[in-house]
Design an enzyme around this catalytic site. Structure first.
Site, mmCIF file in Angstrom:
data_model
loop_
_atom_site.group_PDB
_atom_site.id
_atom_site.type_symbol
_atom_site.label_atom_id
_atom_site.label_comp_id
_atom_site.label_asym_id
_atom_site.label_seq_id
_atom_site.Cartn_x
_atom_site.Cartn_y
_atom_site.Cartn_z
ATOM 1 N N ARG A 382 0.823 -1.213 0.000
ATOM 2 C CA ARG A 382 0.000 0.000 0.000
ATOM 3 C C ARG A 382 0.854 1.259 0.000
ATOM 4 N NH1 ARG A 382 -4.247 -0.141 4.617
ATOM 5 N NH2 ARG A 382 -5.708 0.936 3.264
ATOM 6 N N LEU A 386 -0.538 1.786 -5.457
ATOM 7 C CA LEU A 386 -1.514 2.847 -5.723
ATOM 8 C C LEU A 386 -0.944 4.243 -5.486
ATOM 9 C CD1 LEU A 386 -4.752 1.168 -4.384
ATOM 10 C CD2 LEU A 386 -4.119 1.596 -6.754
ATOM 11 N N VAL A 504 -9.896 -0.222 -4.409
ATOM 12 C CA VAL A 504 -9.094 -1.411 -4.117
ATOM 13 C C VAL A 504 -8.146 -1.187 -2.942
ATOM 14 C CG1 VAL A 504 -9.215 -2.190 -6.494
ATOM 15 C CG2 VAL A 504 -7.289 -0.790 -5.769
ATOM 16 N N GLU A 505 -7.612 -2.277 -2.422
ATOM 17 C CA GLU A 505 -6.698 -2.283 -1.273
ATOM 18 C C GLU A 505 -7.295 -1.571 -0.071
ATOM 19 O OE1 GLU A 505 -2.677 -1.169 -2.029
ATOM 20 O OE2 GLU A 505 -2.441 -2.551 -3.688
ATOM 21 N N GLY A 506 -8.584 -1.722 0.138
ATOM 22 C CA GLY A 506 -9.281 -1.080 1.249
ATOM 23 C C GLY A 506 -10.010 0.146 0.759
#
Length: 818
Positions: A382, A386, A504-506
């Site tokens: 993370r 992103l 995405v990714e939370g």
């Protein structure tokens, strides 16, 4: 009067001790001296000293303190503190704390911040970035990828595999590049400025996925077999975590496996194995990037052992396994369509699929440890993937919008000279500086061995949100050119893909409202985790030390906040002189204020703060903006404090601190206990809310730098792919920009001649020829103007298609009517 003076003197000295965080016994000694003076010299009743002495003995003698004060408090604390689940405990333990702890301390150590080495590329990494990465970017055509093929071209896929793009993080002993996290991020950034779909294709195998998990937790056999194959693209990996019923609540995945014995055929060798210990799996996953084309599937599921074949525990917990997608029962290949993006993404599922135990990542010893594995790896990914794509969008927006605003003219003036456009350009540049600085500092942590879990949440949320704001402004400035998609439109495809990064990714809503402060309060606060662990371990001694330290910490931050609020932090020492010195002082002030408000929220709301998501989000915003402000100052420091970049760092820091102030205001305005809010506001803002947003002239200076080739602009977009091809939609911008700047004086002379009646022709083309005939311009100037206008037309042209919207007119530039 003498008694009053004595009291005032003691209070002032106590404030000094609290401000400097002196030990408790210093304050106790001062109180005793003051009380003794009052009794012996001013005639105060001796009982004053006796009562005070008794109180100080209780506070300073630990056995007495534990019996009378902290012991009863410990009993209450244990009752009201909810127990942590295993997944919560693993999430708390995963990763590390780093600069976020300093920001939570109220006294950030800037000397330590500046000692962190500035991230740099090695010679090998730089060669890869300027060689194969540039070559790959040259091959990519995002319009062709997203609108025609719905995939990368076979040539691009082949180039990615053969040149090791899928093995950037894999160690050299296994055939990978073993690049730094900084290099990994910069490669993703450069590719993303050309094609988001290609960037996602490269970043996923190098982020949260089998490669990362194998390197940290795989068995020797798993590493030796899979890592060399992953490094050269012989295997395409994906990792399946998200389920239809469990998105952000990844710990609630319904997918399960049962330990049993069974038989299977290994698809890699064709060998049949009978009656082996393994797992029978049932799962359904979605949103799995590279899933449709993956050859190896990383799978997260809950593991149960009802027959206790592994031990005496039935519910083993989340486990991760590595399954060849050719294995019998694995259903894979269908695709989702995430907006205009064309990266491979889709669902997969399986029912009663038997796998051997040695397909568990790390083998049998790592069953039930999957959640910790995932959280630790996610904290790294993370910080890279992103955020790097967000930085890429900022760079692309800054570069293209600055050039377009100078090239495009209305009313005889470049549109960038209009203050409304100027304001948007200033924001785009400032946001890009913030995003890049925030990620650079996080990458510094990663490459020094840290896994900053709290900072990774800050980056994921704030970089993607700032990307959205920057791209919105870029779209507004470009107007219709950005709205009508086509081969010439370099913004719209990225704009349509924004929801992917936000989701995405939370999901961003969850990350902001629950994760950043929720995790930060436990991990980064100097005392909270110690108190929680003491309660869980029934350790009164540890609790006593932590809670007394916590009380002193809160009092100190209260005093520091009042004093720095009254003085504007002018007496705080700064690590540098010059225009950024006050920024450092303001950060110290707001760090203390944030720590005080965080303690106020936790003390008055307790466990319910977890469910007061709007308040928790604002506390997270405070921490995040302090991080962003310090990251911007660190970037400016690492770059050698170039004078040309002062507007950028000023905008970045002043905006972050203003946003921090606004978050504090919102927290206090909405705190349910109005007396507590009233008191806390007087502590944090004794002179009111004194910080302002950056002045208009700061944004104007940024805008002017973006609208011309200069060192400041080049530093801001350093890792962007910049084609030199005049026929490329982005490549033409630099040629057109330089040509327009070079001919602005000539164009001004022509407009003046027209106003004065010297040029009488109707069309611009005819007037230009007339000016040449009259000797108003030279032949060379005529040639320059013709070229500049041609390039300008190439920039401002919007694609049009046939009636079926299938074929764009690539020769529209030559369709000149007037």
């Amino acid at each position: 009067m003498s008694i009053l003076i004595c009291i005032i003197a003691v209070v002032v000295l106590l404030g000094v001790l609290a401000y400097s965080r002196a030990p408790l016994w210093w304050s106790s000694l001062l109180l005793l001296i003051g009380a003794g003076y009052a009794v012996l010299q001013q005639g105060a009743h001796p009982a004053v000293t006796g009562i005070l002495l008794a109180a100080l003995l209780v506070l300073n003698l630990k056995p007495i303190r534990r019996a009378i004060l902290t012991g009863p408090l410990f009993a209450v604390f244990r009752k009201i503190t909810p127990p942590m689940s295993q997944t919560e405990q693993e999430a708390v333990d995963a990763g590390t704390v780093w600069w976020d702890r300093d920001l939570f301390s109220g006294k950030p150590d800037f000397a330590k911040l500046h000692q962190y080495a500035a991230p740099k590329l090695s010679a090998e990494e730089e060669a890869f970035l300027n060689g194969p990465t540039e070559q790959l970017c040259e091959m990519l055509n995002d319009w062709d990828i997203t609108q025609k093929r719905k995939d990368l071209s076979p040539e691009a896929w082949d180039f990615i595999k053969k040149n090791g793009f899928l093995g950037l993080i894999i160690k050299k002993e296994f055939g990978g590049k073993e690049f730094s996290n900084y290099a990994h991020a910069r490669v993703v950034t450069k590719i993303a400025t050309r094609s988001g779909s290609a960037a996602v294709t490269v970043m996923v195998p190098n982020s949260l996925g089998p490669g990362e998990l194998l390197q940290h937790y795989g068995t020797a056999e798993q590493k030796n077999y899979y890592l060399p194959r992953l490094a050269v693209g012989e295997e395409i990996p994906c990792f399946a975590l998200t389920s239809p019923e469990a998105g952000s609540d990844a710990g609630g995945i319904p997918d399960f496996g049962v330990v049993t014995r069974g038989s299977y055929t290994d698809p890699r060798t064709g060998v049949y194995f009978e009656n082996v210990l393994g797992i029978r799996l049932t799962w359904e996953k979605r949103y799995i990037t590279l899933g449709p084309v993956a050859t190896i599937l990383g799978l997260a599921f809950k593991l149960y052992d009802p027959d206790q074949l592994l031990g005496d525990k039935e519910d083993i917990g989340i486990t991760c396994a590595l399954i060849p997608t050719a294995h019998e029962g694995v259903e894979i290949g269908r695709r989702h369509y995430p907006g205009t993006s064309a990266f491979q993404n889709g669902p997969n599922w399986g029912k009663d699929v038997f796998i051997p135990m040695d397909w568990v990542i790390g083998g049998q010893d790592f069953v039930g440890k999957g959640w910790k594995m995932l959280v630790e790896c996610l904290s790294v990914g993370r910080c890279i993937s992103l955020p790097a794509m967000s930085v890429a969008t900022g760079m692309l927006s800054s570069y293209t919008t600055g050039a377009y605003a100078r090239i495009r003219s209305q009313f005889g003036l470049s549109i960038g000279r209009f203050e409304g456009v100027d304001e948007a350009l200033g924001r785009i540049g400032g946001l890009t500086y913030q995003m890049d600085a925030a990620q650079r500092l996080a990458l510094t942590a990663l490459d020094s061995g840290e896994k900053p879990s709290v900072i990774s949440g800050i980056l994921k949320y704030h970089n993607t949100e700032k990307m959205r704001k920057a791209l919105n402004d870029a779209m507004d400035v470009h107007g219709g050119k950005a709205v009508c998609i086509g081969p010439r439109n370099y913004l719209a495809l990225g704009y349509h893909a924004i929801p992917v990064a936000i989701t995405v990714e939370g999901a961003n809503i969850l990350t902001r409202s629950m994760i950043i402060f929720g995790q930060g309060a436990i991990r980064s606060h100097p005392f909270v985790l110690r108190e929680l662990k003491a309660a869980m371990n029934k350790d009164l001694v540890a609790f006593d030390d932590a809670v007394i330290g916590h009380i002193g910490f809160a009092i100190s931050n209260m005093v520091r906040s009042i004093w720095m609020g009254l003085t504007g932090a002018r007496f705080v020492s700064a690590p540098v002189d010059g225009p950024t010195a006050q920024n450092y002082r303001d950060i110290v002030r707001f760090s203390s204020a944030f720590a005080f408000l965080a303690d106020t929220g936790m003390a008055t709301l307790g466990g319910s703060l977890k469910f007061k998501e709007k308040l928790s989000a604002r506390l997270g915003d405070m921490l995040s903006n302090l991080y962003i402000a310090t990251a911007a100052l660190k970037k400016f420091h690492d770059d050698g404090q170039p004078k040309e970049d002062r507007p950028l760092v000023r905008w970045a820091v002043e905006t972050a601190l203003y946003d921090c102030q606004e978050a504090m205001h919102g927290f206090l305005a909405n705190h349910p206990n109005r007396f507590v809010a009233w008191f806390a506001r007087r502590v944090v803002f004794p002179c009111g809310m004194t910080l302002a947003q950056p002045a208009d002239r700061v944004g104007t200076r940024i805008a002017r730098n973006l609208m011309e080739p200069c060192a400041s602009r080049d530093r801001l977009v350093q890792f962007m792919y910049r084609s030199k091809d005049e026929t490329d939609s982005v490549g033409v911008l630099e040629h057109a920009l330089k040509a327009v700047i070079a001919t602005e004086g000539i164009e001004s002379k022509l407009r003046r001649a027209q106003r004065e009646g010297q040029l009488k022709s109707i069309t611009a083309k005819a007037r230009l020829q007339e000016a040449l005939s009259l000797g108003l311009i030279t032949a060379d100037e005529h040639t320059e103007i013709v070229r500049a206008r041609r390039l300008k037309r190439e920039v401002i042209m919007v694609d049009d298609f046939d009636s079926n919207l299938e074929t764009a007119d690539v020769d529209a530039i030559h369709r000149s009517i007037v």
